[in-house]
Structures are given as structure tokens and as C-alpha cells.
Design a protein around this motif. Structure first.
Motif, short mmCIF file in Angstrom:
data_model
loop_
_atom_site.label_atom_id
_atom_site.label_comp_id
_atom_site.label_asym_id
_atom_site.label_seq_id
_atom_site.Cartn_x
_atom_site.Cartn_y
_atom_site.Cartn_z
N ASP A 139 0.86 -1.29 -0.01
CA ASP A 139 -0.01 0.01 0.04
C ASP A 139 0.77 1.22 -0.06
N GLY A 140 2.18 1.15 0.63
CA GLY A 140 3.05 2.19 0.61
C GLY A 140 2.67 3.37 1.47
N TYR A 141 1.75 3.31 2.33
CA TYR A 141 1.32 4.39 3.26
C TYR A 141 1.92 3.81 4.82
N LYS A 142 2.94 4.54 5.09
CA LYS A 142 3.74 3.98 6.33
C LYS A 142 4.20 5.42 7.18
N ASN A 143 3.86 6.53 6.88
CA ASN A 143 4.37 7.80 7.44
C ASN A 143 3.23 8.56 8.19
N CYS A 144 2.88 8.28 9.28
CA CYS A 144 2.10 8.97 10.08
C CYS A 144 2.50 10.06 11.21
N THR A 145 3.52 9.72 11.61
CA THR A 145 4.25 10.52 12.67
C THR A 145 5.74 10.45 12.90
N LYS A 146 6.18 11.41 13.36
CA LYS A 146 7.80 11.30 13.63
C LYS A 146 8.01 11.33 15.10
N LEU A 147 6.97 11.14 15.89
CA LEU A 147 7.08 11.10 17.44
C LEU A 147 7.66 9.76 17.77
N ASP A 148 8.39 9.60 18.66
CA ASP A 148 8.95 8.54 19.25
C ASP A 148 8.09 7.35 19.67
N LYS A 149 8.24 6.09 19.52
CA LYS A 149 7.22 5.06 20.08
C LYS A 149 6.68 5.27 21.28
N ALA A 150 7.62 5.59 22.09
CA ALA A 150 7.25 5.74 23.61
C ALA A 150 6.21 6.65 24.08
#
Length: 94
Positions: free
Chosen positions: A26-37
Motif C-alpha cells: 500500500d505504500g502508506y507508512k508515514n503518520c508521525t515522527k513522534l518516538d514510539k514511547a
């Protein structure tokens, strides 16, 4: 001569196989740059999909997105939520 034809055909099959598999992504993978924690829980994304009328089948992390698979009116959807604020970033109907 015969070996060259066979190798050429094998190469074409490999190239087409890779191109075909890319078509399924699907190519859609960028939702945030926020750290996973700092991400909100995935269960909150599922709850949001349920509130929107989807029957949630499963969810997973895809890149920096929560990808929720849901069914609505008999049709399968992939919903991409930002784990930062749970906003819906993208929807794909299957």
C-alpha cells in the motif's frame, strides 16, 4: 543459445515477480515522527474504527502508523491512524 533464452526468461519472471509484489504494497507508512514511547495505545485506534462503524478484524504497526483492518457494509478496509493523535491519515478499500 538455448541456455541464454532460459536465463532471459528466468530473469523476466524475477523482475515481474518483484514488480508484482510492489503493486500489492500500500505504500502508506508515514503518520508521525513522534518516538514510539509517546504513542497512544493501538487499542485506541481500534476503538476509533469501531466508533466509525467498522467491525475490526485486526491491527498492526505499519511504519509509523497504526493499520487497522475493518469491515463496513460487507467491504474490507485498511485504515491508517496516527499514533500521535489517532487522526485518520489514509483509507484503502479492498
Amino acid at each position: 543459445m538455448r541456455v541464454r533464452l532460459i536465463m532471459g526468461a528466468a530473469l523476466a519472471v524475477c523482475v515481474l515477480g518483484f514488480a508484482g509484489s510492489a503493486a500489492f504494497a500500500d505504500g502508506y507508512k508515514n503518520c508521525t515522527k513522534l518516538d514510539k514511547a509517546s504513542w497512544k495505545p493501538a487499542s485506541d485506534a481500534e476503538a476509533k474504527a469501531k466508533a466509525a462503524g467498522y467491525e475490526v478484524r485486526r491491527s498492526k504497526v505499519e511504519g509509523s502508523c497504526y493499520e487497522v483492518y475493518g469491515v463496513k457494509e460487507g467491504k474490507l478496509y485498511e485504515l491508517f491512524y496516527s499514533p500521535e493523535d489517532l487522526s485518520l491519515k489514509h483509507t484503502i478499500a479492498k
